[in-house]
Design a protein around this motif. Structure first.
Motif, PDB file in Angstrom:
ATOM      1  N   LYS A   2    -123.199  -0.036  34.357  1.00 32.04           N
ATOM      2  CA  LYS A   2    -123.045   1.645  33.834  1.00 32.04           C
ATOM      3  C   LYS A   2    -123.565   1.307  32.498  1.00 32.04           C
ATOM      4  O   LYS A   2    -123.343   0.287  31.790  1.00 32.04           O
ATOM      5  N   LYS A   3    -124.440   2.232  32.010  1.00 30.11           N
ATOM      6  CA  LYS A   3    -125.281   2.187  30.774  1.00 30.11           C
ATOM      7  C   LYS A   3    -124.361   3.251  29.757  1.00 30.11           C
ATOM      8  O   LYS A   3    -124.352   4.240  30.095  1.00 30.11           O
ATOM      9  N   GLN A   5    -124.174   4.802  25.567  1.00 28.37           N
ATOM     10  CA  GLN A   5    -124.797   4.645  24.492  1.00 28.37           C
ATOM     11  C   GLN A   5    -123.874   5.827  23.496  1.00 28.37           C
ATOM     12  O   GLN A   5    -123.176   6.636  23.949  1.00 28.37           O
ATOM     13  N   LYS A  37    -119.921  -7.213  24.118  1.00 32.79           N
ATOM     14  CA  LYS A  37    -121.164  -7.929  24.079  1.00 32.79           C
ATOM     15  C   LYS A  37    -120.949  -9.240  24.376  1.00 32.79           C
ATOM     16  O   LYS A  37    -121.698  -9.923  24.983  1.00 32.79           O
ATOM     17  N   VAL A  41    -121.672  -7.175  28.282  1.00 33.99           N
ATOM     18  CA  VAL A  41    -121.963  -5.545  28.392  1.00 33.99           C
ATOM     19  C   VAL A  41    -122.659  -5.098  26.981  1.00 33.99           C
ATOM     20  O   VAL A  41    -121.786  -5.053  25.856  1.00 33.99           O
ATOM     21  N   HIS A  42    -123.692  -4.533  27.030  1.00 36.80           N
ATOM     22  CA  HIS A  42    -124.305  -4.182  25.924  1.00 36.80           C
ATOM     23  C   HIS A  42    -124.159  -2.599  26.053  1.00 36.80           C
ATOM     24  O   HIS A  42    -124.356  -1.772  26.881  1.00 36.80           O
ATOM     25  N   VAL A  43    -123.751  -2.021  24.749  1.00 38.18           N
ATOM     26  CA  VAL A  43    -123.511  -0.632  24.488  1.00 38.18           C
ATOM     27  C   VAL A  43    -124.556  -0.322  23.421  1.00 38.18           C
ATOM     28  O   VAL A  43    -124.395  -0.832  22.198  1.00 38.18           O
ATOM     29  N   GLY A  44    -125.327   0.793  23.516  1.00 36.22           N
ATOM     30  CA  GLY A  44    -126.321   0.964  22.465  1.00 36.22           C
ATOM     31  C   GLY A  44    -125.614   1.830  21.426  1.00 36.22           C
ATOM     32  O   GLY A  44    -124.625   2.555  21.863  1.00 36.22           O
ATOM     33  N   VAL A  78    -122.796   8.187  29.036  1.00 43.29           N
ATOM     34  CA  VAL A  78    -122.729   7.166  30.176  1.00 43.29           C
ATOM     35  C   VAL A  78    -123.906   7.637  31.267  1.00 43.29           C
ATOM     36  O   VAL A  78    -123.788   8.847  31.746  1.00 43.29           O
ATOM     37  N   ASP A  79    -124.633   6.757  31.560  1.00 43.14           N
ATOM     38  CA  ASP A  79    -125.683   6.813  32.558  1.00 43.14           C
ATOM     39  C   ASP A  79    -126.355   8.189  32.304  1.00 43.14           C
ATOM     40  O   ASP A  79    -126.622   8.982  33.305  1.00 43.14           O
ATOM     41  N   LEU A  98    -117.232   2.433  31.609  1.00 42.63           N
ATOM     42  CA  LEU A  98    -118.118   1.443  32.034  1.00 42.63           C
ATOM     43  C   LEU A  98    -117.819   0.351  33.238  1.00 42.63           C
ATOM     44  O   LEU A  98    -118.707  -0.306  33.544  1.00 42.63           O
TER      45      LEU A  98
END
Length: 129
Positions: A2-3, A5, A37, A41-44, A78-79, A98
C-alpha cells in the motif's frame, strides 16, 4: 504494498524536529517512518512549507484543504483515499493501514495505544509489588 502519504501543516523544517521545543508526536512519527524505511516501506511526507506543490497537485488533498483549511491537517492518504485527518496514525494504525507485519514498527516509546496496553504487568489484576 500500500502507498501512504502524510500531508502536514506548515512547519519550520521537513520533519518539524527543529527549534528549541520538539513535539514528541512529531518525534514518534519520524521514528516510525525511519523504521518503516529501514524495512523497505516508503511513506511520502509533505508539509505545507516545504512541499506546497504536492498539496496543489494532489486533488484529494487540495479539495480537503480548500474545504477544511490547513487546521484540518495532517491528512493521511492511503492508496489515494483519505484515511485519517486531524491527527497522525498510532503505531497500530500504521501497521493496519500499510498492511505490514508488526515487527516492521516494533515497540516505539510514546505511542499512546502501546502505553495503554502495558498495564502494571501483574496477572489477573493481583499486584504483587
Amino acid at each position: 504494498m500500500k502507498k501512504m502519504q502524510i500531508f502536514e501543516p506548515a512547519m519550520c523544517c521537513s520533519t518539524g524536529l527543529c527549534g528549541v521545543s520538539v513535539d514528541p508526536e512529531l518525534l514518534r512519527i519520524s521514528t516510525v517512518l525511519n523504521t518503516l524505511k529501514n524495512h523497505g516501506v516508503h511513506v511520502g511526507r509533505f508539509n505545507l512549507t516545504n512541499a506546497p506543490r504536492e498539496f496543489v497537485s494532489n486533488k484529494t488533498v487540495n479539495d480537503f484543504v480548500r474545504e477544511k483549511g490547513a487546521d484540518g491537517l495532517p491528512v493521511i492518504i492511503v492508496d489515494g483515499k483519505i484515511a485519517i485527518t486531524g491527527r497522525y496514525p498510532s503505531n497500530e494504525e500504521f501497521i493496519k493501514l500499510l498492511d505490514v507485519p508488526g515487527h516492521f514498527i516494533g515497540k516505539i516509546a510514546g505511542d499512546a495505544e502501546s502505553e495503554k496496553s502495558k498495564g502494571c504487568g501483574c496477572s489477573g489484576g493481583d499486584c504483587c509489588c
